[in-house]
Motif scaffolding. Structure first.
Motif, PDB file in Angstrom:
ATOM      1  N   ILE A  37      14.494  -0.969  21.666  1.00 43.92           N
ATOM      2  CA  ILE A  37      14.564  -1.798  22.867  1.00 43.92           C
ATOM      3  C   ILE A  37      14.815  -3.243  22.447  1.00 43.92           C
ATOM      4  CG2 ILE A  37      13.317  -2.593  24.926  1.00 43.92           C
ATOM      5  CD1 ILE A  37      11.474  -0.030  24.297  1.00 43.92           C
ATOM      6  N   GLY A  38      15.792  -3.855  23.065  1.00 41.32           N
ATOM      7  CA  GLY A  38      16.098  -5.250  22.742  1.00 41.32           C
ATOM      8  C   GLY A  38      16.981  -5.861  23.803  1.00 41.32           C
ATOM      9  N   GLY A  39      17.273  -7.139  23.602  1.00 43.15           N
ATOM     10  CA  GLY A  39      18.097  -7.870  24.551  1.00 43.15           C
ATOM     11  C   GLY A  39      19.511  -8.083  24.045  1.00 43.15           C
ATOM     12  N   GLU A  40      20.153  -9.111  24.583  1.00 44.39           N
ATOM     13  CA  GLU A  40      21.566  -9.347  24.302  1.00 44.39           C
ATOM     14  C   GLU A  40      21.846  -9.552  22.817  1.00 44.39           C
ATOM     15  OE1 GLU A  40      22.624 -12.674  26.716  1.00 44.39           O
ATOM     16  OE2 GLU A  40      22.881 -11.468  28.538  1.00 44.39           O
ATOM     17  N   ARG A  41      20.967 -10.263  22.126  1.00 46.56           N
ATOM     18  CA  ARG A  41      21.236 -10.576  20.723  1.00 46.56           C
ATOM     19  C   ARG A  41      21.119  -9.337  19.850  1.00 46.56           C
ATOM     20  NH1 ARG A  41      18.410 -16.525  19.784  1.00 46.56           N
ATOM     21  NH2 ARG A  41      19.124 -17.432  21.732  1.00 46.56           N
ATOM     22  N   MET A  42      20.108  -8.525  20.096  1.00 51.69           N
ATOM     23  CA  MET A  42      19.970  -7.303  19.319  1.00 51.69           C
ATOM     24  C   MET A  42      21.095  -6.317  19.639  1.00 51.69           C
ATOM     25  SD  MET A  42      15.807  -6.948  19.431  1.00 51.69           S
ATOM     26  CE  MET A  42      15.696  -5.397  18.566  1.00 51.69           C
ATOM     27  N   MET A  43      21.509  -6.275  20.883  1.00 54.04           N
ATOM     28  CA  MET A  43      22.618  -5.401  21.247  1.00 54.04           C
ATOM     29  C   MET A  43      23.911  -5.863  20.589  1.00 54.04           C
ATOM     30  SD  MET A  43      21.848  -4.177  25.170  1.00 54.04           S
ATOM     31  CE  MET A  43      21.619  -5.808  25.888  1.00 54.04           C
ATOM     32  N   LEU A  49      17.085   1.247  24.879  1.00 59.35           N
ATOM     33  CA  LEU A  49      16.596   2.397  25.638  1.00 59.35           C
ATOM     34  C   LEU A  49      16.527   2.080  27.129  1.00 59.35           C
ATOM     35  CD1 LEU A  49      15.435   5.285  25.327  1.00 59.35           C
ATOM     36  CD2 LEU A  49      13.172   4.246  25.031  1.00 59.35           C
ATOM     37  N   PHE A  50      16.184   0.849  27.467  1.00 61.60           N
ATOM     38  CA  PHE A  50      16.194   0.351  28.839  1.00 61.60           C
ATOM     39  C   PHE A  50      16.255  -1.174  28.766  1.00 61.60           C
ATOM     40  CE2 PHE A  50      11.751   1.195  27.652  1.00 61.60           C
ATOM     41  CZ  PHE A  50      11.181  -0.062  27.793  1.00 61.60           C
ATOM     42  N   PRO A  51      16.529  -1.863  29.878  1.00 61.62           N
ATOM     43  CA  PRO A  51      16.689  -3.321  29.813  1.00 61.62           C
ATOM     44  C   PRO A  51      15.413  -4.022  29.343  1.00 61.62           C
ATOM     45  CG  PRO A  51      17.617  -2.469  31.845  1.00 61.62           C
ATOM     46  CD  PRO A  51      16.873  -1.326  31.215  1.00 61.62           C
ATOM     47  N   MET A  52      15.547  -4.873  28.346  1.00 63.66           N
ATOM     48  CA  MET A  52      14.402  -5.600  27.820  1.00 63.66           C
ATOM     49  C   MET A  52      13.750  -6.470  28.877  1.00 63.66           C
ATOM     50  SD  MET A  52      14.256  -8.433  24.755  1.00 63.66           S
ATOM     51  CE  MET A  52      14.752  -9.738  25.897  1.00 63.66           C
ATOM     52  N   ALA A  53      14.520  -6.909  29.856  1.00 67.69           N
ATOM     53  CA  ALA A  53      13.996  -7.804  30.899  1.00 67.69           C
ATOM     54  C   ALA A  53      12.804  -7.195  31.631  1.00 67.69           C
ATOM     55  CB  ALA A  53      15.095  -8.145  31.899  1.00 67.69           C
ATOM     56  N   GLU A  54      12.689  -5.867  31.637  1.00 65.72           N
ATOM     57  CA  GLU A  54      11.558  -5.229  32.310  1.00 65.72           C
ATOM     58  C   GLU A  54      10.233  -5.540  31.624  1.00 65.72           C
ATOM     59  OE1 GLU A  54      11.946  -1.099  33.235  1.00 65.72           O
ATOM     60  OE2 GLU A  54      14.099  -1.267  33.612  1.00 65.72           O
ATOM     61  N   LEU A  55      10.287  -5.987  30.370  1.00 67.45           N
ATOM     62  CA  LEU A  55       9.070  -6.250  29.616  1.00 67.45           C
ATOM     63  C   LEU A  55       8.718  -7.728  29.557  1.00 67.45           C
ATOM     64  CD1 LEU A  55       9.659  -3.874  26.560  1.00 67.45           C
ATOM     65  CD2 LEU A  55       8.614  -3.365  28.781  1.00 67.45           C
ATOM     66  N   THR A  56       9.563  -8.583  30.119  1.00 67.77           N
ATOM     67  CA  THR A  56       9.356 -10.024  30.012  1.00 67.77           C
ATOM     68  C   THR A  56       8.362 -10.480  31.066  1.00 67.77           C
ATOM     69  OG1 THR A  56      11.626 -10.200  29.245  1.00 67.77           O
ATOM     70  CG2 THR A  56      10.537 -12.245  29.821  1.00 67.77           C
ATOM     71  N   LEU A  57       7.091 -10.184  30.814  1.00 68.28           N
ATOM     72  CA  LEU A  57       6.005 -10.487  31.736  1.00 68.28           C
ATOM     73  C   LEU A  57       4.935 -11.277  31.016  1.00 68.28           C
ATOM     74  CD1 LEU A  57       5.711  -6.845  33.078  1.00 68.28           C
ATOM     75  CD2 LEU A  57       6.875  -8.719  34.246  1.00 68.28           C
ATOM     76  N   PHE A  58       4.135 -12.006  31.791  1.00 71.60           N
ATOM     77  CA  PHE A  58       3.059 -12.780  31.161  1.00 71.60           C
ATOM     78  C   PHE A  58       1.954 -13.045  32.156  1.00 71.60           C
ATOM     79  CE2 PHE A  58       1.419 -15.133  27.722  1.00 71.60           C
ATOM     80  CZ  PHE A  58       0.779 -16.259  28.228  1.00 71.60           C
ATOM     81  N   GLY A  59       0.717 -12.892  31.703  1.00 70.25           N
ATOM     82  CA  GLY A  59      -0.415 -13.194  32.556  1.00 70.25           C
ATOM     83  C   GLY A  59      -0.904 -11.969  33.310  1.00 70.25           C
ATOM     84  N   ILE A  60      -2.187 -11.869  33.499  1.00 70.41           N
ATOM     85  CA  ILE A  60      -2.803 -10.690  34.092  1.00 70.41           C
ATOM     86  C   ILE A  60      -2.280 -10.443  35.502  1.00 70.41           C
ATOM     87  CG2 ILE A  60      -4.989  -9.715  34.874  1.00 70.41           C
ATOM     88  CD1 ILE A  60      -6.306 -11.342  32.575  1.00 70.41           C
ATOM     89  N   PHE A  61      -2.275 -11.472  36.340  1.00 69.54           N
ATOM     90  CA  PHE A  61      -1.911 -11.273  37.731  1.00 69.54           C
ATOM     91  C   PHE A  61      -0.402 -11.184  37.916  1.00 69.54           C
ATOM     92  CE2 PHE A  61      -6.167 -12.920  37.723  1.00 69.54           C
ATOM     93  CZ  PHE A  61      -6.798 -12.066  38.618  1.00 69.54           C
ATOM     94  N   ALA A  67      11.575  -5.131  21.031  1.00 77.45           N
ATOM     95  CA  ALA A  67      11.387  -6.536  21.411  1.00 77.45           C
ATOM     96  C   ALA A  67      11.192  -6.590  22.921  1.00 77.45           C
ATOM     97  CB  ALA A  67      12.582  -7.380  20.999  1.00 77.45           C
ATOM     98  N   GLY A  68      10.355  -7.521  23.378  1.00 76.01           N
ATOM     99  CA  GLY A  68      10.041  -7.573  24.794  1.00 76.01           C
ATOM    100  C   GLY A  68      10.383  -8.865  25.497  1.00 76.01           C
TER     101      GLY A  68
END
Length: 405
Positions: free
Chosen positions: A41-47, A54-66, A12-13
């Motif tokens: 990989i997951g956040g607080e609820r999955m944990m 495997l690593f903090p899900m927050a690193e994947l919480t991105l949106f938009g090309i720029f 999950a991202g």
């Protein structure tokens, strides 16, 4: 494997995917009597359901090309790390939960490295809205797709990809079961105070772009609504940023975290101002009249507009094919426009009731009142695993679920 049960690698991202993943995990545990192992990989609820991320899900919480470009090197590193872990673990299935920018890239590399590992994607891409060629792309990568909307499977089945409609697990979250009176009592809010729920999103870019306009909107509403109270439900990924932004808002503002507080706030509120996203469905299930707002990087929007094939961004409006819930996007996302729409909903009980009545059928389409969507999703995944094991057994091939030496 976990005591002869399956090993599932979940990815999950973002917070909405974390919620889907947690409900999926709980359902899989019920269906297997607890004989299931989760990695990924997951956040607080999955944990909370037992996943060690495997690593903090927050690193994947991105949106938009720029918005993504500065983080690209780390994203590539995390993709390679995730693929290596999957190849090492050899799970019975890999389940990517939405977040296609990350999960699809991982799946492609896993498919190339070990074609025997079943690949499943949870939340079908919106090919009916934009980039229809993605249906064929997914068919070339995945073994099975889980769709949350009833009209989605045919888009993928015609490309040869098995696709199961499971419903949207947002209906399981309790969004329509909040305790408004209890919320007011806990937070010292009088019965005569009028509550506006403000939801600026779960991504850092979203809250940075939207909160200044939301603050100015409340400034415009304050003179005509002196007893206004604002409640801001937020999540851990943006908690500190939101807290700093609302510290000087012109009306009393209460920030809350967690589903219980959020849904109680929905029950206490009269209207909501929300970023476009999954929360719009929760607000519909809570029957809370809403104004949807969103703003992206202008260059990102210019690129997206060449691809998007639908008239609305809010799923409620898309499913109904009419503008039931006001959408103020990009140049229309202005304090004066937002204040006008919120003021109309606050002052016009007929307008509020029209929106409340209009979302009832949408709730049914999403799977409310039937077998829980997370249970249907978990059962489908377990069926894919069972079928894969049976095929390997017939062919005399080693199965997945065991680590390579």
């Amino acid at each position: 494997m976990a005591e002869n049960g399956p090993t599932l690698f979940l990815i999950a991202g973002e917070p909405s995917g974390d919620a889907l993943g947690a409900r999926l995990m709980a359902a899989a545990k019920r269906l297997t009597g607890g004989r299931v192992r989760f990695v990924g990989i997951g956040g607080e609820r999955m944990m909370a359901e037992g996943l060690v991320s495997l690593f903090p899900m927050a690193e994947l919480t991105l949106f938009g090309i720029f918005e993504l470009l500065p983080h690209l090197p780390n994203l590539i590193r995390r993709i390679d790390q995730t693929v290596a872990e999957i190849i090492h673990v050899r799970p019975d299935a890999v389940v990517g939960i939405d977040s296609p920018g990350f999960t699809v890239r991982v799946a492609k590399k896993v498919r190339a490295a070990d074609p025997a590992i079943p690949l499943i994607h949870y939340v079908a891409p919106t090919v009916w809205a934009w980039k229809p060629k993605r249906a064929a792309k997914y068919a070339a990568i995945y073994d099975h797709l889980l769709a949350v909307l009833p009209f989605e499977p045919p888009y993928f089945e015609k490309e040869g990809l098995a696709c199961t409609f499971v419903g949207h697990s947002v209906v399981e979250g309790g969004a329509g079961q909040g305790d408004g009176a209890g919320f007011r009592l806990r937070h010292g809010i009088a019965a005569t105070d009028r509550i506006v729920a403000v939801l600026p999103g779960s991504r850092k870019g979203e809250v940075s772009r939207l909160l200044p306009d939301f603050r100015a909107t409340l400034d415009l509403l304050r003179p005509s609504h002196p007893n206004l109270i604002v409640v801001v439900p937020t999540v851990a990924t943006v908690r500190d940023r939101v807290a700093a932004a609302i510290a000087d808002w012109p009306v009393r503002t209460v920030m809350v975290e967690g589903d219980t507080e959020k849904y109680d706030a929905f029950a206490a509120a009269e209207v909501a101002l929300a970023a476009s996203g999954t929360v719009a469905l929760e607000l519909a299930l809570a029957r809370l009249p809403t104004v949807i707002a969103y703003r992206l990087n202008p260059i990102t929007v210019a690129l997206y507009r060449r691809l998007i094939r639908v008239k609305y961004v809010n799923l409620v409006n898309l499913m109904r094919d009419d503008m039931l819930v006001p959408e103020l996007l990009q140049q229309d996302c202005r304090p004066d426009r937002l204040a006008a729409e919120l003021g109309r909903l606050l002052d016009d009980s007929t307008a509020r009731q029209e929106q409340i009545d209009g979302v009832a059928e949408v709730a049914r389409w999403l799977g409310q009142g039937d077998t829980p969507p997370s249970e249907r999703a978990a059962r489908t995944i377990l069926d894919v695993v069972t079928e894969k094991r049976a095929n390997c057994s017939q062919k005399g091939e080693p199965g997945t679920g065991e680590q390579k030496p």
